[in-house]
Scaffold this motif. Structure first.
Motif, PDB file in Angstrom:
ATOM      1  N   THR A 135     -32.543 -11.762  39.079  1.00 17.45           N
ATOM      2  CA  THR A 135     -32.268 -11.410  40.478  1.00 17.45           C
ATOM      3  C   THR A 135     -33.548 -10.996  41.186  1.00 17.45           C
ATOM      4  O   THR A 135     -33.812 -11.425  42.325  1.00 17.45           O
ATOM      5  N   LEU A 136     -34.351 -10.179  40.536  1.00 20.49           N
ATOM      6  CA  LEU A 136     -35.596  -9.704  41.156  1.00 20.49           C
ATOM      7  C   LEU A 136     -36.573 -10.851  41.390  1.00 20.49           C
ATOM      8  O   LEU A 136     -37.260 -10.882  42.414  1.00 20.49           O
ATOM      9  N   ARG A 137     -36.625 -11.800  40.461  1.00 21.86           N
ATOM     10  CA  ARG A 137     -37.494 -12.971  40.664  1.00 21.86           C
ATOM     11  C   ARG A 137     -37.039 -13.764  41.877  1.00 21.86           C
ATOM     12  O   ARG A 137     -37.848 -14.202  42.691  1.00 21.86           O
ATOM     13  N   PHE A 138     -35.722 -13.936  42.005  1.00 19.83           N
ATOM     14  CA  PHE A 138     -35.175 -14.680  43.141  1.00 19.83           C
ATOM     15  C   PHE A 138     -35.524 -13.971  44.451  1.00 19.83           C
ATOM     16  O   PHE A 138     -35.965 -14.608  45.418  1.00 19.83           O
ATOM     17  N   LEU A 139     -35.356 -12.657  44.467  1.00 20.98           N
ATOM     18  CA  LEU A 139     -35.633 -11.884  45.679  1.00 20.98           C
ATOM     19  C   LEU A 139     -37.129 -11.834  46.001  1.00 20.98           C
ATOM     20  O   LEU A 139     -37.500 -11.575  47.143  1.00 20.98           O
ATOM     21  N   ALA A 140     -37.964 -12.074  45.000  1.00 20.69           N
ATOM     22  CA  ALA A 140     -39.420 -12.067  45.210  1.00 20.69           C
ATOM     23  C   ALA A 140     -39.905 -13.481  45.505  1.00 20.69           C
ATOM     24  O   ALA A 140     -40.887 -13.960  44.942  1.00 20.69           O
ATOM     25  N   GLY A 141     -39.193 -14.164  46.398  1.00 20.85           N
ATOM     26  CA  GLY A 141     -39.620 -15.502  46.786  1.00 20.85           C
ATOM     27  C   GLY A 141     -39.430 -16.530  45.697  1.00 20.85           C
ATOM     28  O   GLY A 141     -40.210 -17.473  45.587  1.00 20.85           O
ATOM     29  N   GLU A 142     -38.381 -16.352  44.888  1.00 18.09           N
ATOM     30  CA  GLU A 142     -38.092 -17.280  43.794  1.00 18.09           C
ATOM     31  C   GLU A 142     -39.282 -17.440  42.844  1.00 18.09           C
ATOM     32  O   GLU A 142     -39.659 -18.539  42.457  1.00 18.09           O
ATOM     33  N   MET A 143     -39.878 -16.307  42.486  1.00 17.32           N
ATOM     34  CA  MET A 143     -40.961 -16.276  41.504  1.00 17.32           C
ATOM     35  C   MET A 143     -40.499 -16.947  40.216  1.00 17.32           C
ATOM     36  O   MET A 143     -39.383 -16.724  39.765  1.00 17.32           O
ATOM     37  N   THR A 144     -41.342 -17.777  39.629  1.00 19.99           N
ATOM     38  CA  THR A 144     -40.973 -18.442  38.380  1.00 19.99           C
ATOM     39  C   THR A 144     -41.187 -17.502  37.191  1.00 19.99           C
ATOM     40  O   THR A 144     -41.912 -16.505  37.288  1.00 19.99           O
ATOM     41  N   GLN A 145     -40.561 -17.864  36.076  1.00 20.70           N
ATOM     42  CA  GLN A 145     -40.781 -17.104  34.843  1.00 20.70           C
ATOM     43  C   GLN A 145     -42.257 -17.153  34.463  1.00 20.70           C
ATOM     44  O   GLN A 145     -42.815 -16.167  33.992  1.00 20.70           O
TER      45      GLN A 145
END
Length: 74
Positions: free
Chosen positions: A12-22
């Motif tokens: 969720t946090l990655r998505f909220l951070a501009g869809e940050m990749t793994q």
């Protein structure tokens, strides 16, 4: 092997951070993409250092990112 009793909000946090990749998160934390994927899926518990680094990337507290799920036995 039982899954670690630690849930997380990394996806969720990655998505909220501009869809940050793994991979991007891994680079910022200093671990591989595969490690981030395993942590995110609950297959692997991060080291305390990695957990703090992940939380710091998102500007969150450790408990905003990771939750301990006690199973009631013990």
């Amino acid at each position: 092997m039982a899954k670690p009793p630690i849930a997380n909000q990394i996806r969720t946090l990655r998505f909220l951070a501009g869809e940050m990749t793994q991979g991007e998160l891994g680079e910022r934390v200093g671990v591989t993409r595969q490690t981030i994927a395993a942590i995110e899926q609950g297959k692997y518990s991060p080291t305390l250092e990695a957990a703090f680094r992940i939380a710091r990337v998102f500007g969150k507290s450790l408990e905003d990112v990771f939750q301990w799920e006690e199973d009631g036995s013990g």
